[in-house]
Write an enzyme that holds these catalytic residues in place. Sequence first.
Site, PDB file in Angstrom:
ATOM      1  N   ARG A   1       0.848  -1.186   0.000  1.00  0.00           N
ATOM      2  CA  ARG A   1       0.000   0.000   0.000  1.00  0.00           C
ATOM      3  C   ARG A   1       0.881   1.231   0.000  1.00  0.00           C
ATOM      4  O   ARG A   1       2.058   1.173   0.370  1.00  0.00           O
ATOM      5  CB  ARG A   1      -0.893   0.007   1.242  1.00  0.00           C
ATOM      6  CG  ARG A   1      -0.155   0.246   2.543  1.00  0.00           C
ATOM      7  CD  ARG A   1      -1.040   0.056   3.759  1.00  0.00           C
ATOM      8  NE  ARG A   1      -1.342  -1.345   3.957  1.00  0.00           N
ATOM      9  CZ  ARG A   1      -2.062  -1.808   4.984  1.00  0.00           C
ATOM     10  NH1 ARG A   1      -2.549  -0.964   5.876  1.00  0.00           N
ATOM     11  NH2 ARG A   1      -2.298  -3.092   5.114  1.00  0.00           N
TER      12      ARG A   1
ATOM     13  N   ASP B   1      -3.356   0.385  -4.951  1.00  0.00           N
ATOM     14  CA  ASP B   1      -4.553   0.516  -4.118  1.00  0.00           C
ATOM     15  C   ASP B   1      -5.464  -0.641  -4.489  1.00  0.00           C
ATOM     16  O   ASP B   1      -6.181  -0.596  -5.496  1.00  0.00           O
ATOM     17  CB  ASP B   1      -5.242   1.853  -4.382  1.00  0.00           C
ATOM     18  CG  ASP B   1      -6.515   2.023  -3.556  1.00  0.00           C
ATOM     19  OD1 ASP B   1      -6.831   1.113  -2.749  1.00  0.00           O
ATOM     20  OD2 ASP B   1      -7.208   3.042  -3.728  1.00  0.00           O
TER      21      ASP B   1
ATOM     22  N   GLY C   1      -2.402 -12.114   4.723  1.00  0.00           N
ATOM     23  CA  GLY C   1      -2.567 -12.232   6.158  1.00  0.00           C
ATOM     24  C   GLY C   1      -3.663 -11.357   6.717  1.00  0.00           C
ATOM     25  O   GLY C   1      -3.589 -10.924   7.879  1.00  0.00           O
TER      26      GLY C   1
ATOM     27  N   ARG D   1     -14.093  -9.886   0.120  1.00  0.00           N
ATOM     28  CA  ARG D   1     -14.794  -8.619  -0.133  1.00  0.00           C
ATOM     29  C   ARG D   1     -14.103  -7.794  -1.203  1.00  0.00           C
ATOM     30  O   ARG D   1     -14.749  -7.010  -1.901  1.00  0.00           O
ATOM     31  CB  ARG D   1     -14.906  -7.814   1.168  1.00  0.00           C
ATOM     32  CG  ARG D   1     -15.867  -8.421   2.191  1.00  0.00           C
ATOM     33  CD  ARG D   1     -16.240  -7.408   3.262  1.00  0.00           C
ATOM     34  NE  ARG D   1     -15.106  -6.986   4.051  1.00  0.00           N
ATOM     35  CZ  ARG D   1     -14.662  -7.619   5.134  1.00  0.00           C
ATOM     36  NH1 ARG D   1     -15.259  -8.744   5.532  1.00  0.00           N
ATOM     37  NH2 ARG D   1     -13.629  -7.156   5.820  1.00  0.00           N
TER      38      ARG D   1
ATOM     39  N   HIS E   1      -3.248 -10.817  18.842  1.00  0.00           N
ATOM     40  CA  HIS E   1      -1.813 -10.816  18.558  1.00  0.00           C
ATOM     41  C   HIS E   1      -1.198 -12.071  19.144  1.00  0.00           C
ATOM     42  O   HIS E   1      -1.862 -12.853  19.849  1.00  0.00           O
ATOM     43  CB  HIS E   1      -1.142  -9.562  19.109  1.00  0.00           C
ATOM     44  CG  HIS E   1      -1.366  -8.344  18.276  1.00  0.00           C
ATOM     45  ND1 HIS E   1      -0.895  -8.238  16.983  1.00  0.00           N
ATOM     46  CD2 HIS E   1      -2.019  -7.175  18.525  1.00  0.00           C
ATOM     47  CE1 HIS E   1      -1.236  -7.061  16.483  1.00  0.00           C
ATOM     48  NE2 HIS E   1      -1.929  -6.402  17.402  1.00  0.00           N
TER      49      HIS E   1
ATOM     50  N   TYR F   1      -2.822 -15.594  20.963  1.00  0.00           N
ATOM     51  CA  TYR F   1      -2.892 -16.895  20.298  1.00  0.00           C
ATOM     52  C   TYR F   1      -2.188 -17.974  21.121  1.00  0.00           C
ATOM     53  O   TYR F   1      -2.722 -19.071  21.298  1.00  0.00           O
ATOM     54  CB  TYR F   1      -2.275 -16.817  18.897  1.00  0.00           C
ATOM     55  CG  TYR F   1      -2.799 -15.677  18.064  1.00  0.00           C
ATOM     56  CD1 TYR F   1      -4.160 -15.357  18.048  1.00  0.00           C
ATOM     57  CD2 TYR F   1      -1.954 -14.907  17.276  1.00  0.00           C
ATOM     58  CE1 TYR F   1      -4.643 -14.311  17.288  1.00  0.00           C
ATOM     59  CE2 TYR F   1      -2.421 -13.863  16.506  1.00  0.00           C
ATOM     60  CZ  TYR F   1      -3.765 -13.562  16.518  1.00  0.00           C
ATOM     61  OH  TYR F   1      -4.249 -12.515  15.767  1.00  0.00           O
TER      62      TYR F   1
ATOM     63  N   ASP G   1       3.770 -16.068  16.269  1.00  0.00           N
ATOM     64  CA  ASP G   1       3.873 -15.492  14.929  1.00  0.00           C
ATOM     65  C   ASP G   1       4.811 -16.274  14.016  1.00  0.00           C
ATOM     66  O   ASP G   1       4.458 -16.638  12.894  1.00  0.00           O
ATOM     67  CB  ASP G   1       4.364 -14.048  15.011  1.00  0.00           C
ATOM     68  CG  ASP G   1       3.274 -13.075  15.422  1.00  0.00           C
ATOM     69  OD1 ASP G   1       2.099 -13.486  15.491  1.00  0.00           O
ATOM     70  OD2 ASP G   1       3.594 -11.907  15.687  1.00  0.00           O
TER      71      ASP G   1
END
Length: 374
Positions: free
Chosen positions: A46, A67, A90, A98, A133, A137, A163
């Site tokens: 982005r 974008d 992720g 969507r 986060h 988990y 992670d």
Amino acid sequence: MTQTQAPQRTGPLAGVRVLEFAGIGPGPYCAMLLSDLGAEVLRIDRAGGNGWPNPVMDRGRANLTLDIRSPAGRERCLEAALHADVLIEGFRPGVMERLGLGPDVLCDRNPRLIYGRMTGWGQEGPLARAAGHDINYIALTGALAAVGPQDGPATPPLNLVGDFGGGSLFLALGIVSALWERERSGRGQVVDAAIVDGVTSMMAMFSGLVPAGHLSLDRDRSVLGGAAPFYRCYRCADGKEISVGPLEPHFYKELLDRLGAPADLYADQDDPSLWPARSLRLVALFATRTRAEWVSLLEGTDACFAPVLTLDEVMDHPHMASRGAYREIDGIRHCAPAPRLSRTPPDIGQTRDGETVLAGWLGSKEARNARHHP
């Protein structure tokens, strides 16, 4: 480092094209691993990046700023995915759908696509769409409860366990497994890599041994959690720390012999009732010398010893230096690719221009047909 022409890669994944949708943490690390192993990674970023620029973990990429919520950005993503072998995303469950970039669309357009999904809670389940986060988990898997002082709250072990252990590595394993299976079937598939699933798998040793009473995760009885005097860290005279871990009796004897420890410390090594008092005695003993002095006495022996190093110190330790654990690139120290392979060694890829890489993916009509109709 920039380069317009595709560099020759030597890793086992050379020739594999990975389309990465930029994120934070486990997804980017998985993409780094695949790049180190030779894959060509095109990252869709982005404007302004993800807010966590990381010259080490972001290495070996080609970056393309789009974008993806705009029709034009979405169309370019669809085009890139048509020529990719692997996709990594992720986002929370439902976001890619969507945007019109979910596996229902992309895998229909490119049946050979391996669609890798990295989440904390998984694609399904009551918590699937909740924020979270690493600490959350691993809390749900039983791993966090076992880590920390006996008289205090649980201590998060950085975000290594969730992670990067339960997330990135299991996503990478799922991707390479799907690539291998595709060689037989010719078809891609979706990889649902949930951190809670990965960490639960990593808890296999404990879920197998704890119910039988062979191991405990109770913090006052956990031999691997710091309760045992022979498997913990100690502070030295200079305030620095060392680690000892002689679990086996012969290694435990080696440590005590080298320390010149009293005879009564040798017997009943595995009796938890003796651990608190013995720990205090070893606390006092290790506090009598500096870390460097203990290194001189114990490093390289069968006492199962290592100094507790800071990250800066790790880079210059003789053992790590001899293995080339770090490499300097453009003034930045990078961890070397792992694991090491004898015939197709991994390497750190060069940063490339995203437009150039995407143009190479698109190529000619004949090249595109060859990729999808072998």
